[in-house]
Design an enzyme around this catalytic site. Structure first.
Site, PDB file in Angstrom:
ATOM      1  N   HIS A 243      49.685  26.788  24.562  1.00 47.55           N
ATOM      2  CA  HIS A 243      50.739  25.872  24.115  1.00 47.55           C
ATOM      3  C   HIS A 243      51.664  25.531  25.268  1.00 47.55           C
ATOM      4  CE1 HIS A 243      52.695  29.769  24.112  1.00 47.55           C
ATOM      5  NE2 HIS A 243      53.859  29.130  24.204  1.00 47.55           N
TER       6      HIS A 243
ATOM      7  N   ASP B  15      55.982  25.121  25.753  1.00 50.91           N
ATOM      8  CA  ASP B  15      57.202  25.460  25.022  1.00 50.91           C
ATOM      9  C   ASP B  15      57.955  24.195  24.600  1.00 50.91           C
ATOM     10  OD1 ASP B  15      56.673  28.156  25.403  1.00 50.91           O
ATOM     11  OD2 ASP B  15      57.896  28.288  27.225  1.00 50.91           O
TER      12      ASP B  15
ATOM     13  N   HIS C  14      50.448  27.302  28.708  1.00 51.54           N
ATOM     14  CA  HIS C  14      50.298  28.724  28.987  1.00 51.54           C
ATOM     15  C   HIS C  14      49.787  29.488  27.766  1.00 51.54           C
ATOM     16  CE1 HIS C  14      54.439  28.122  27.610  1.00 51.54           C
ATOM     17  NE2 HIS C  14      54.420  29.349  27.137  1.00 51.54           N
TER      18      HIS C  14
ATOM     19  N   ARG D 274      63.787  35.128  28.576  1.00 50.00           N
ATOM     20  CA  ARG D 274      63.348  33.760  28.833  1.00 50.00           C
ATOM     21  C   ARG D 274      64.498  32.788  28.690  1.00 50.00           C
ATOM     22  NH1 ARG D 274      59.189  30.317  25.146  1.00 50.00           N
ATOM     23  NH2 ARG D 274      61.139  29.523  24.292  1.00 50.00           N
TER      24      ARG D 274
HETATM   25 FE   LIG Z   1      55.461  29.999  25.363  1.00 40.85          FE
END
Ligand SMILES: [Fe+2]
Length: 273
Positions: A98, A100, A247, A262
């Site tokens: 996918h 983000d 990723h 993150r």
């Molecule tokens: Fe991700």
């Protein structure tokens, strides 16, 4: 960049940059990191050990922080998302390719992941170049895809409670439309922009009609030749461009803790190539 080394991870994406401390880097050094990011899609920076303040400062160099509405924030620093796997967790998040925030009208331009606690093995992150995948297609398929858009939705977070994500009902938004082949906002490169986590169907196509072509694309764009694999090290930071790469988090460390911080940085609406 006299004391730096920048070494490609694979033929199509990723580069490892050694010899630079992100926490003390000058603006001109960070500008080189940014241009390397747009060229390689992923920059791997070992031995950083960023504090939350360093992490936030780095993100703000790239742009405005786009706080994720589904992940649990770090209690002391709510603009940082906590990506945590506990040993008790039966299922580990990951295992699907996918990009983000593709469910947002202006999807995040980059994600900056900082290793906090790593499992004794596994948990590697794979990346795939969506530009190389586009260039490897036939001109017939390229031309057809360039005329399509697709709907993206955050609905898959509704079934993520088994991997530790429990969103509030008001976190969900209506689906958004993006071109299937986007023009990279900085380099102009064509990038395939459909993914298995968030893409629903092509505009004006039913879900049933869309599934065969989407399935073909997901298999094609993630062929090993387009990928690089990042093996995490303590203190490592990885920055990736969500327009240029997809990723995949390898969910192979069940029974162990993995904690990452993150930050996603805001992007712009995407234009067709
Ligand atoms: Fe991700």
């Amino acid at each position: 960049m006299t004391n730096w080394t920048l070494k490609k991870l694979s033929g199509h994406c990723g580069a490892r940059l050694e010899g630079l401390s992100l926490a003390s880097a000058s603006t001109s050094q960070l500008e080189i990191v940014r241009s390397s990011l747009f060229e390689h899609g992923v920059i791997v920076l070992p031995d950083q050990y960023l504090t939350p303040e360093d992490h936030i400062k780095l993100a703000e160099f790239f742009g405005e922080i786009d706080v994720n509405r589904f992940f649990t924030p770090v209690a002391s620093h709510p603009t940082i998302a906590e990506v945590r796997t506990t040993p008790e967790q039966k299922n580990v998040i990951g295992g699907t390719w996918h990009t983000d925030h593709s469910y947002d009208a202006a999807p995040a331009m980059c994600s900056i992941l900082s290793a906090q606690q790593l499992p004794p093995f596994g948990g590697d992150t794979h990346f795939a170049s969506m530009s190389s995948a586009y260039y490897a297609m036939s001109s017939g398929l390229q031309n057809m895809l360039r005329h399509l858009s697709a709907w993206h939705s955050d609905g898959s977070f509704g079934s993520s409670s088994d991997v530790g994500i429990n969103p509030k009902q008001d976190a969900f938004r209506d689906p958004v439309l993006h071109p299937v082949i986007i023009k990279h906002p900085k380099t102009g490169a064509p990038c395939v922009y459909v993914n298995g986590d968030f893409t629903l169907n092509f505009e004006n196509w039913t879900i049933e009609e869309s599934i065969p072509l989407l399935s073909y694309l997901y298999a094609f764009i993630t062929k090993p030749i387009f990928t690089a694999r990042v093996v995490w090290e303590p203190g490592m930071v990885v920055i990736w461009d969500n327009r240029l790469v997809q990723h995949y988090a390898t969910a192979d460390y069940s029974g162990h803790t993995r904690l990452m911080h993150r930050i996603t940085v805001g992007g712009v609406p995407l234009e067709p190539f």
